[in-house]
Design an enzyme around this catalytic site. Sequence first.
Site, short mmCIF file in Angstrom:
data_model
loop_
_atom_site.label_atom_id
_atom_site.label_comp_id
_atom_site.label_asym_id
_atom_site.label_seq_id
_atom_site.Cartn_x
_atom_site.Cartn_y
_atom_site.Cartn_z
NE ARG A 8 5.14 14.55 5.32
CZ ARG A 8 6.43 14.39 5.31
NH1 ARG A 8 7.22 15.36 4.87
NH2 ARG A 8 6.98 13.28 5.72
CE1 TYR A 33 -0.27 10.12 4.42
CE2 TYR A 33 2.00 10.00 3.63
CZ TYR A 33 0.81 9.38 3.95
OH TYR A 33 0.68 8.03 3.79
CE1 TYR A 69 3.22 12.81 10.62
CE2 TYR A 69 4.69 13.88 9.07
CZ TYR A 69 3.50 13.24 9.34
OH TYR A 69 2.60 13.02 8.33
CD GLU A 81 -2.24 -1.41 2.84
OE1 GLU A 81 -1.86 -0.64 3.73
OE2 GLU A 81 -2.98 -2.37 3.04
N PRO A 82 1.59 1.52 -1.08
CG PRO A 82 2.47 1.62 -3.23
CD PRO A 82 1.61 0.77 -2.34
N GLY A 83 1.99 4.93 -0.33
CA GLY A 83 1.39 6.26 -0.42
C GLY A 83 2.46 7.24 -0.87
CB CYS A 136 -1.89 33.41 15.33
SG CYS A 136 -1.55 34.38 16.78
CD GLU A 137 -1.10 27.49 17.97
OE1 GLU A 137 -0.14 26.88 18.48
OE2 GLU A 137 -2.21 27.61 18.50
N1 PLP Z 1 -1.12 1.63 4.67
C1 PLP Z 1 -1.53 1.98 5.89
C2 PLP Z 1 -2.42 1.07 6.64
C3 PLP Z 1 -1.13 3.20 6.45
O1 PLP Z 1 -1.54 3.55 7.66
C4 PLP Z 1 -0.27 4.05 5.69
C5 PLP Z 1 0.18 5.35 6.20
O2 PLP Z 1 -0.14 5.81 7.24
C6 PLP Z 1 0.11 3.64 4.41
C7 PLP Z 1 -0.32 2.42 3.92
C8 PLP Z 1 0.98 4.49 3.52
O3 PLP Z 1 2.20 4.78 4.07
P1 PLP Z 1 3.28 5.54 3.18
O4 PLP Z 1 2.66 6.80 2.72
O5 PLP Z 1 4.41 5.78 4.11
O6 PLP Z 1 3.62 4.63 2.07
#
Ligand code: PLP
Length: 404
Positions: free
Chosen positions: A302, A360, A306, A263-265, A332-333
């Site tokens: 971001r 993100y 973090y 599940e690459p984001g 204003c923070e």
């Molecule tokens: N899958 C799950 C369940 C997640 O919680 C996340 C990110 O929070 C991802 C995939 C994607 O992570 P990344 O964007 O680091 O690939």
Amino acid sequence: MPEQLSPAYLKKLANTYGTPLYVYHAEKIKEQYERLQKAFAQINTRFFYACKALTNLNILRYIRSLGAGVDCSSIFEVKLALHAGFSAANILYTSNGINFIEIEEAQQLGVIINIDSLSNLEKFGRKYGHTYPVGVRLRPNILAGGHIKISTGHDKSKFGIPVDQIDKVIALVEKYNMRINDLHIHTGSDIKDADVFVKGIEILFDVIPHFADLESIDLGGGFKVSYQENDTVTDVELLAKKLAEAFAAHPNPAGRLLQVWFEPGKFLVSESGYFITCVNVIKETSSAVFVSVDSGFNHLIRPMFYDAYHRIENISNPEGEWQKYSVVGNICETDTFAWDRNIREVHEGDYLAFYNAGAYGFEMSSNFNSRLRPAEVLVKDGQTHLIREREKLEDLLKNQPRVL
Ligand code: PLP
């Protein structure tokens, strides 16, 4: 390989569309997707884009056109994905701590579901028994990831059913004759070490024999990309090799060929994105020269959330002298993008581009301080397309009926 969008080109976009502005480069997303496909060509693999990174509908449509599935973390992401044209069979809903009503809705929509608590697993079993396959998200008790806030698989994390409670999972599966077709883990984000994934799969190999209906194992996302020069990134080719070795060493007891899901984001969209801001004010003090831009953590959280690093370039003066600046927002923070950063000489009115802003970035933006969220532009085949309009005052006013 697509060229990075040049400072001159980004400046032109800022002049055309205004700032603050998110820009995404389609060909970069494609390059990243193809890199994954190529790296894992020897393994039976399927990729689901973790759309929590960026859900703009045009980005979803584009990623669908590349052939990926989509991983969702809320029922509304599921509905957006359907809206963007993904078929239910290509939508994965990895739920976490949600009301069972959402799971029922996801079932009605026919999408793939992962459940992350014994409580919801029991409700699912009671209601659907063997009739609807379901995945189980396990917590592998592995500490990994670029920052504790993006580390999700450790033994204090809320995510997943702790793998040490596997007996309880098995008991529920037997009690309700459930069809568990997927086991899922996601250890965190920014995982540079391929061995973390291998450790995860080793943990799964121990429990796989208990699930006779298993068709896939899902190792989640978390591939690291390069935020700074010489940053270590996840070596996906090495990971593929190590996974193939792990499979060879652990033939599945039931003889079934399990598919591996990811599940690459960030890996797909981070580097495709640029965030362009304009310098409002330069303030010289004894401690720092502050460069205040027309944005803040309301648009890119971001760094404050973090401690993420984003490379910042003065695209209005790319050949200027190097100077040290602290780049801050107008919220204003305390709202710091970068401390004592070397940037080419900055003047008020210059544009600063933040790199690796696709994941993100816009997605975590808000209207804090009643500021408007930025526009989004897609660059594809050398053409630019406005894919989200800049918000207006009316957007702040809508949904607030006047009662006083
Ligand atoms: N899958 C799950 C369940 C997640 O919680 C996340 C990110 O929070 C991802 C995939 C994607 O992570 P990344 O964007 O680091 O690939």
